[in-house]
Scaffold this motif. Structure first.
Motif, PDB file in Angstrom:
ATOM      1  N   THR B 118     -51.490  37.937   0.863  1.00 10.47           N
ATOM      2  CA  THR B 118     -50.477  38.443  -0.063  1.00 10.47           C
ATOM      3  C   THR B 118     -50.255  37.446  -1.197  1.00 10.47           C
ATOM      4  N   ALA B 119     -50.200  36.168  -0.846  1.00 11.55           N
ATOM      5  CA  ALA B 119     -49.989  35.146  -1.872  1.00 11.55           C
ATOM      6  C   ALA B 119     -51.111  35.188  -2.906  1.00 11.55           C
ATOM      7  N   HIS B 120     -52.342  35.279  -2.436  1.00  7.51           N
ATOM      8  CA  HIS B 120     -53.477  35.286  -3.366  1.00  7.51           C
ATOM      9  C   HIS B 120     -53.507  36.559  -4.208  1.00  7.51           C
ATOM     10  N   GLN B 121     -53.194  37.704  -3.573  1.00 11.06           N
ATOM     11  CA  GLN B 121     -53.206  38.951  -4.341  1.00 11.06           C
ATOM     12  C   GLN B 121     -52.103  38.953  -5.398  1.00 11.06           C
ATOM     13  N   ALA B 122     -50.949  38.449  -5.028  1.00 11.35           N
ATOM     14  CA  ALA B 122     -49.846  38.416  -5.993  1.00 11.35           C
ATOM     15  C   ALA B 122     -50.149  37.427  -7.119  1.00 11.35           C
ATOM     16  N   ALA B 123     -50.825  36.336  -6.778  1.00 12.65           N
ATOM     17  CA  ALA B 123     -51.163  35.345  -7.805  1.00 12.65           C
ATOM     18  C   ALA B 123     -52.010  35.975  -8.910  1.00 12.65           C
ATOM     19  N   ARG B 124     -52.824  36.961  -8.546  1.00  7.09           N
ATOM     20  CA  ARG B 124     -53.664  37.629  -9.552  1.00  7.09           C
ATOM     21  C   ARG B 124     -52.834  38.484 -10.497  1.00  7.09           C
ATOM     22  N   LEU B 125     -51.590  38.762 -10.114  1.00  9.56           N
ATOM     23  CA  LEU B 125     -50.745  39.613 -10.958  1.00  9.56           C
ATOM     24  C   LEU B 125     -49.851  38.810 -11.901  1.00  9.56           C
ATOM     25  N   VAL B 126     -49.881  37.494 -11.782  1.00  2.76           N
ATOM     26  CA  VAL B 126     -49.063  36.677 -12.684  1.00  2.76           C
ATOM     27  C   VAL B 126     -49.735  36.678 -14.055  1.00  2.76           C
ATOM     28  N   GLU B 127     -48.981  37.121 -15.059  1.00  5.38           N
ATOM     29  CA  GLU B 127     -49.528  37.244 -16.419  1.00  5.38           C
ATOM     30  C   GLU B 127     -49.162  36.009 -17.229  1.00  5.38           C
ATOM     31  N   VAL B 128     -50.168  35.259 -17.626  1.00  8.59           N
ATOM     32  CA  VAL B 128     -49.910  34.101 -18.478  1.00  8.59           C
ATOM     33  C   VAL B 128     -50.385  34.437 -19.880  1.00  8.59           C
ATOM     34  N   ASP B 129     -49.474  34.312 -20.835  1.00  8.49           N
ATOM     35  CA  ASP B 129     -49.834  34.605 -22.222  1.00  8.49           C
ATOM     36  C   ASP B 129     -50.208  33.285 -22.902  1.00  8.49           C
ATOM     37  N   TYR B 130     -51.494  33.153 -23.212  1.00  8.95           N
ATOM     38  CA  TYR B 130     -51.986  31.904 -23.802  1.00  8.95           C
ATOM     39  C   TYR B 130     -52.268  32.068 -25.287  1.00  8.95           C
ATOM     40  N   GLU B 131     -52.047  31.023 -26.037  1.00 10.36           N
ATOM     41  CA  GLU B 131     -52.583  30.946 -27.392  1.00 10.36           C
ATOM     42  C   GLU B 131     -53.750  29.975 -27.320  1.00 10.36           C
ATOM     43  N   GLU B 132     -54.956  30.520 -27.426  1.00 10.57           N
ATOM     44  CA  GLU B 132     -56.127  29.676 -27.234  1.00 10.57           C
ATOM     45  C   GLU B 132     -56.263  28.667 -28.369  1.00 10.57           C
ATOM     46  N   LEU B 133     -56.593  27.424 -28.008  1.00 10.29           N
ATOM     47  CA  LEU B 133     -56.795  26.359 -28.988  1.00 10.29           C
ATOM     48  C   LEU B 133     -58.241  25.877 -28.875  1.00 10.29           C
ATOM     49  N   PRO B 134     -58.740  25.228 -29.921  1.00  9.09           N
ATOM     50  CA  PRO B 134     -60.130  24.742 -29.845  1.00  9.09           C
ATOM     51  C   PRO B 134     -60.292  23.729 -28.708  1.00  9.09           C
ATOM     52  N   ALA B 135     -61.429  23.803 -28.041  1.00  7.74           N
ATOM     53  CA  ALA B 135     -61.695  22.899 -26.928  1.00  7.74           C
ATOM     54  C   ALA B 135     -62.848  21.972 -27.291  1.00  7.74           C
ATOM     55  N   VAL B 136     -62.816  20.769 -26.736  1.00  7.01           N
ATOM     56  CA  VAL B 136     -63.944  19.849 -26.904  1.00  7.01           C
ATOM     57  C   VAL B 136     -64.425  19.477 -25.506  1.00  7.01           C
ATOM     58  N   VAL B 137     -65.716  19.666 -25.269  1.00  5.13           N
ATOM     59  CA  VAL B 137     -66.231  19.502 -23.913  1.00  5.13           C
ATOM     60  C   VAL B 137     -67.357  18.470 -23.846  1.00  5.13           C
ATOM     61  N   ASP B 138     -67.499  17.675 -24.891  1.00  6.66           N
ATOM     62  CA  ASP B 138     -68.534  16.640 -24.910  1.00  6.66           C
ATOM     63  C   ASP B 138     -67.919  15.355 -25.439  1.00  6.66           C
ATOM     64  N   ALA B 139     -68.147  14.252 -24.728  1.00  8.15           N
ATOM     65  CA  ALA B 139     -67.463  12.999 -25.065  1.00  8.15           C
ATOM     66  C   ALA B 139     -67.850  12.490 -26.451  1.00  8.15           C
ATOM     67  N   GLU B 140     -69.137  12.566 -26.798  1.00  7.37           N
ATOM     68  CA  GLU B 140     -69.548  12.020 -28.092  1.00  7.37           C
ATOM     69  C   GLU B 140     -68.974  12.878 -29.226  1.00  7.37           C
ATOM     70  N   GLN B 141     -68.924  14.204 -28.986  1.00  2.89           N
ATOM     71  CA  GLN B 141     -68.286  15.069 -29.995  1.00  2.89           C
ATOM     72  C   GLN B 141     -66.784  14.799 -30.073  1.00  2.89           C
ATOM     73  N   ALA B 142     -66.197  14.478 -28.933  1.00  2.00           N
ATOM     74  CA  ALA B 142     -64.749  14.228 -28.910  1.00  2.00           C
ATOM     75  C   ALA B 142     -64.382  12.979 -29.707  1.00  2.00           C
ATOM     76  N   LEU B 143     -65.367  12.103 -29.963  1.00  2.00           N
ATOM     77  CA  LEU B 143     -65.096  10.895 -30.734  1.00  2.00           C
ATOM     78  C   LEU B 143     -65.160  11.137 -32.242  1.00  2.00           C
ATOM     79  N   ALA B 144     -65.644  12.310 -32.639  1.00  2.00           N
ATOM     80  CA  ALA B 144     -65.697  12.625 -34.074  1.00  2.00           C
ATOM     81  C   ALA B 144     -64.272  12.697 -34.618  1.00  2.00           C
ATOM     82  N   PRO B 145     -64.083  12.239 -35.874  1.00  2.00           N
ATOM     83  CA  PRO B 145     -62.715  12.188 -36.421  1.00  2.00           C
ATOM     84  C   PRO B 145     -62.024  13.558 -36.448  1.00  2.00           C
TER      85      PRO B 145
END
Lengths: 183, 799
Positions: B118-145
């Motif tokens: 029940t806990a897991h099924q209910a967890a799937r019903l929790v609605e999170v409204d996100y505002e997506e922001l740019p992501a950086v997933v590489d360390a060398e790119q993350a060092l760019a200004p």
């Protein structure tokens, strides 16, 4: 991920295919797994889609928008949907090509997925997208030929998609460490 | 010493092999509710709102908790290692994210229900409204200004930096006869203990007591952190660590879920249980390793390294309250490991990205330094034509040079690297291998021999850390029966260190080992201690036990002397019997002395000692330097175990698949208390090392979605992939610990990284094959073989 889908040659003129593709009532009828398809504004629809395949199984709620209409040649389709297993969003340019014997639909675009789908189902997604598109094109063909579309239930559609992805699925099972190897 | 040095099977074997272990998931309490966690599906986003109404409406759901409530009702997560103390940056994080998410898998809400499904099924019903922001997933790119900022309040994405330098690197490089440059890299992977993270919390509001069962490594520090985060009196919290099904560092606090589960129990007034799913552990249970090391190395034509300039770029993932980022620091600290490099500079950038935060993983960044140096010496060998074993021997720190201060200021305690390597050469029999290799080649098979050199400092002691301290405590109690209870501040993550601790206590007291019971992992029972990490259980915990048991023995000697009417100095202790020196017929047994102390405390034999036979002692490591201003150096490690390894592989050039045929190590961790347990540690380490080098990888897509979230994709090596492992112990006694012990818990995991690269290259002596990027997947090996140029004639491969 890139999504490239091509239909068989539909034995109908482009204008007719265009008409079906851009008709909300027809779309509501023909899109596989669609439970709701409501017009919010012109070229903007609220949809509920049900999928029944493994890791991507679930009900997805989202929006579909049409843009850049250039009848009868091409238009752009954008969409996003969210469900318990995760989310998907994408856009595609739908090209209607006049070919010998009728019309070929070529869709090319990009899709992104997130949540559980990304981890477990990402490599199924292409198969799922291909299957859904093929089912849709077949329904468009039947609609234009004046035949009843084949009724498609979520579960039934799921089985069809599953057949399409099962081969790659087993290949992955046998080839341990596929994700690592891809690096 | 009767027991120290003996191969005594682990005292936990019976229960664990019979399936009678009690793990946290086995803890079941009346009225227990179950927790499911809602996790971020985006790598970088602002949380606009969380709608829990649909989940709350599910029958059986007791509560849905969001970040807003957590921020209102609790305090930020306590950093298990204060970043400011190391000149590093941190961000405020909470048991649930409330304003932004920084990686896929970050906890944003929790559902408590009557049952798990029940806990897991209910967890799937929790609605999170996100505002997506740019992501950086590489360390060398993350060092760019212009890179997206993981922590917007920081000026850039650097969490920590370091700079260590000795000599004049630029001049030495300019004057070097040969200069090489390149990159050595390790991918992202992690420990994957079979038991996932699990917590059970029970709050009794009538007693105002929280009992917290946790699959953790550090019950006492975890209690400190829970008390701070929940704003509860520390003494009202009892942390119990049941059996742990593997930890490897990855279960060191503080995870979001630990205070979260405790908070939920207190809120509901009911016991609650959380058992992480495999997917959750792979997403949010802590990652490790991902480092690129850029280098320039200068050497003479005879293979002596004269200058080394390195820049370590570590992708430590999102900032968190975990200790993992310190691993990057350790990589930089350990370079150039077992070698003397007169001119050496190491710079570190520990960089945050929108990926799972690092948490400690066996090796703790030291493995990257040794792997890097393995690659460097082999590149020098290749360029000079000097044999790769000879290059190692020519650059080693020599046995008479210890204690040796390495470039970063750390002080290597002792060792004999040349002897270990020479012993290894005898064991492996290189000429015999070359014949075998040639014979195989005639059959069209490719065999290769590779070498590796591990340096794994153990017993970590950092200043101003509630978790990582160079001390620990033990209580030894001799009961009226003469049997012994040992309570320790160190804990066992399933390694069986309680057996070694019992051996130490039995030897100090002269009692049979069967009479010793070791109790660990309960903050209401055990003396305060820091738990398990950095191989400290025997090194620090064992030393504390030795001190406490010795103190009791000395007290008993005084009682025995009074009873025998001789001076204490004239009493010797042999196998628990107190004998008059030179007159062994004059004696009194261990149990008789115990009986006197317990029953005759006002009597003549006992009245001058304190009643009772219990001692709590604390041990502090030596060879630790925490006052650089005064001492001119900083060293966090008392002991520096090491190992020389070799392996033989067979490579299929058509597919890039390789198989390890033989794996040999000559290992030195000082005095070994229990060789059986030590070898078990090394075997496990080698298996994890082979897994990391060849099979395991955490792969993200460009948007920060983790693609490897099950054991189908995150492939662990199985018994099929792991060869027989031969271990020989060389004992270079630690000059700094009371029993001469060092630490063995991280030995083995490093060797395969370099040795496998070395062996695969050796299988193709005609090619200039260069493997410097892990993992060694068939695709990469195959491609490297395809792209390799023929090797210049000068360089042989005799070693």
């Amino acid at each position: 991920m890139k999504v490239e889908v091509e239909s068989a040659v539909l034995p109908h003129p482009r204008e007719e295919v265009w008409r079906v593709l851009l008709d909300p009532e027809a779309l509501a009828r023909l899109l596989p797994g669609v439970e709701r398809f409501e017009t919010v504004a012109e070229d903007d629809y609220a949809v509920v889609v049900k999928l029944g395949v493994g890791a991507v199984r679930g009900t997805y709620t989202g929006r579909v928008r049409l843009a850049d209409r250039q009848p009868p040649e091409r238009y752009r389709l954008e969409g996003e949907a969210k469900g318990a297993p995760g989310w998907a969003k994408g856009e595609a340019v739908m090209n209607l090509l006049a070919v010998d014997g009728g019309t070929r639909i070529v869709a090319s675009g990009q899709a992104r997925v997130g949540g559980a789908i990304a981890g477990v189902g990402q490599r199924m997604m292409e198969g799922v997208a291909q299957s859904m598109a093929r089912a849709f094109f077949a329904s468009v063909d039947r609609e234009l030929a004046g035949r009843q579309p084949e009724p498609v239930t979520a579960a039934g559609f799921g089985w069809r998609v599953l057949l399409d992805v099962v081969r790659s699925f087993f290949a992955r099972l046998l080839g341990r460490g596929d994700a690592a190897r891809r690096r | 010493m009767k027991y120290i040095g003996q191969r005594i099977p682990s005292v936990t074997n019976r229960a664990l092999v019979a399936g009678r272990g009690t793990y946290t998931a086995d803890v079941s309490l009346p009225h227990m509710a179950h927790v499911a966690v809602v996790r971020s599906t985006l790598a970088s986003a602002r949380i606009r709102s969380v709608d829990a109404s649909a989940a709350e409406a599910v029958p059986g759901v007791l509560a849905v908790v969001t970040g807003a409530e957590i921020v209102r009702e609790t305090r930020p997560l306590a950093d298990s290692l204060d970043p400011a103390a190391a000149g590093a940056r941190s961000v405020e994080t909470w048991a649930l994210a409330h304003d932004r998410v920084r990686y896929v898998g970050e906890a944003v809400a929790a559902v408590v229900a009557e049952d798990r499904i029940t806990a897991h099924q209910a967890a799937r019903l929790v609605e999170v409204d996100y505002e997506e922001l740019p992501a950086v997933v590489d360390a060398e790119q993350a060092l760019a200004p212009d890179a997206p900022r993981v922590a917007p309040e920081w000026p850039d994405n650097r969490l920590a930096q370091a700079h260590f330098e000795r000599g004049d690197v630029e001049t030495a490089l300019r004057e070097a006869e040969i200069v090489l440059e390149g990159v050595v890299s390790q991918h992202r992977y992690t420990a994957a203990p079979l038991e996932p993270r699990a917590y059970v919390a029970d709050y009794d509001r009538f007693r105002d007591q929280l009992v917290f069962w946790a699959s953790t490594q550090n019950p006492h520090p975890l209690r400190v952190f829970l008390a701070r985060i929940l704003d509860m009196p520390e003494v009202r919290i009892r942390v119990i660590q049941p059996h742990v099904g593997g930890a490897f560092g990855i279960k060191i606090p503080t995870f979001q879920e630990e205070p979260l589960v405790a908070y939920l129990a207190r809120k509901l007034g009911r016991p609650v249980k959380y058992v992480s799913e495999r997917r959750e552990d792979l997403l949010a249970g802590g990652h490790a390793r991902e480092e690129r090391i850029h280098y320039r190395v200068g050497c003479s034509r005879d293979g002596r390294i004269t200058a080394l300039d390195t820049r370590v770029v570590a992708d430590v993932g999102a900032p968190a309250a975990l200790t993992g980022w310190a691993m990057a620091y350790l990589t930089a600290t350990c370079i150039p490991t077992v070698y003397k490099v007169p001119h050496c500079r190491t710079r570190l950038d520990a960089v945050v990205t929108h990926k799972c935060p690092w948490n400690a993983y066996r090796g703790f960044g030291k493995e990257a330094a040794s792997f890097f140096m393995d690659r460097i010496v082999e590149k020098v060998a290749r360029a000079t034509g000097v044999d790769r074993v000879e290059v190692r021997l020519r650059n080693f720190i020599q046995p008479e040079e210890f204690p040796y201060e390495q470039v970063s200021g750390v002080v290597l305690d002792s060792g004999d690297y040349p002897r270990a390597l020479r012993t290894l050469l005898e064991r492996i029999d290189v000429p015999a291998f070359r014949e075998m290799q040639a014979a195989a080649r005639r059959e069209g098979r490719r065999l290769g021999l590779g070498f590796g050199q591990e340096l794994t400092p153990e017993g970590c002691a950092l200043p101003r850390s509630i978790l990582l301290g160079g001390w620990d405590g033990a209580t030894v109690r001799v009961n009226p029966s003469g049997q012994v209870t040992v309570l320790t501040g160190v804990t066992s993550p399933g390694t069986g260190n309680e057996t070694g601790i019992a051996q130490i206590a039995a030897d100090a007291l002269g009692v049979p080992i069967e009479d010793v019971k070791v109790v660990q992992g309960d903050t209401d029972l055990c003396p305060y201690g820091l738990g398990n990490y950095s191989s400290r259980s025997i090194l620090l915990g064992g030393s504390a036990v030795h001190l406490a048991a010795t103190e009791i023995r000395e007290k008993m000697r005084r009682v025995a002397a009074r009873k025998l009417e001789i001076a204490p100095d004239d009493v010797e202790v042999v196998d628990g019997v107190f004998l008059a020196v030179g007159a062994p017929s004059l004696s009194i047994g261990f149990r008789e002395v115990v009986a006197l102390v317990y029953t005759d405390c006002h009597g003549v034999a006992v009245c001058e000692v304190e009643p009772g036979l219990e001692s709590t002692r604390y041990y502090r490591s030596q060879n630790i330097y925490h006052q650089p201003e005064r001492e001119g150096r900083f060293n966090a490690y008392p002991s520096w175990p090491n190992q020389a390894v070799a392996c033989i592989v067979e490579v299929d050039p058509e597919t890039g698949v390789f198989r390890v045929l033989r794996y040999v190590g000559v290992h030195d961790s000082g005095v070994v208390v229990n060789p059986l347990a030590a070898e078990a540690q090394i075997h496990g380490g080698v298996a994890q090392g082979i897994g990391g080098a060849a099979y395991e990888a955490l792969v993200y897509d460009e948007y920060g979605q983790l693609l490897t979230t099950s054991f189908m994709d995150y492939t662990l090596p199985t018994a099929v992939e792991i060869p027989p492992i031969e271990v020989e112990h060389q004992e270079t006694r630690s000059p700094f610990s009371p029993l001469g012990t060092k630490g063995v818990g991280e030995s083995g995991i490093t060797g395969p990284l370099g040795a496998l690269c070395s062996a695969i290259e050796d299988a193709f002596p005609e090619l200039d094959l260069d493997l410097s990027a892990l993992p060694l997947t068939p695709m990469r090996v195959w491609r490297a073989i395809r792209e390799a140029r023929p090797r210049a004639a000068a360089s042989g491969a005799a070693g």
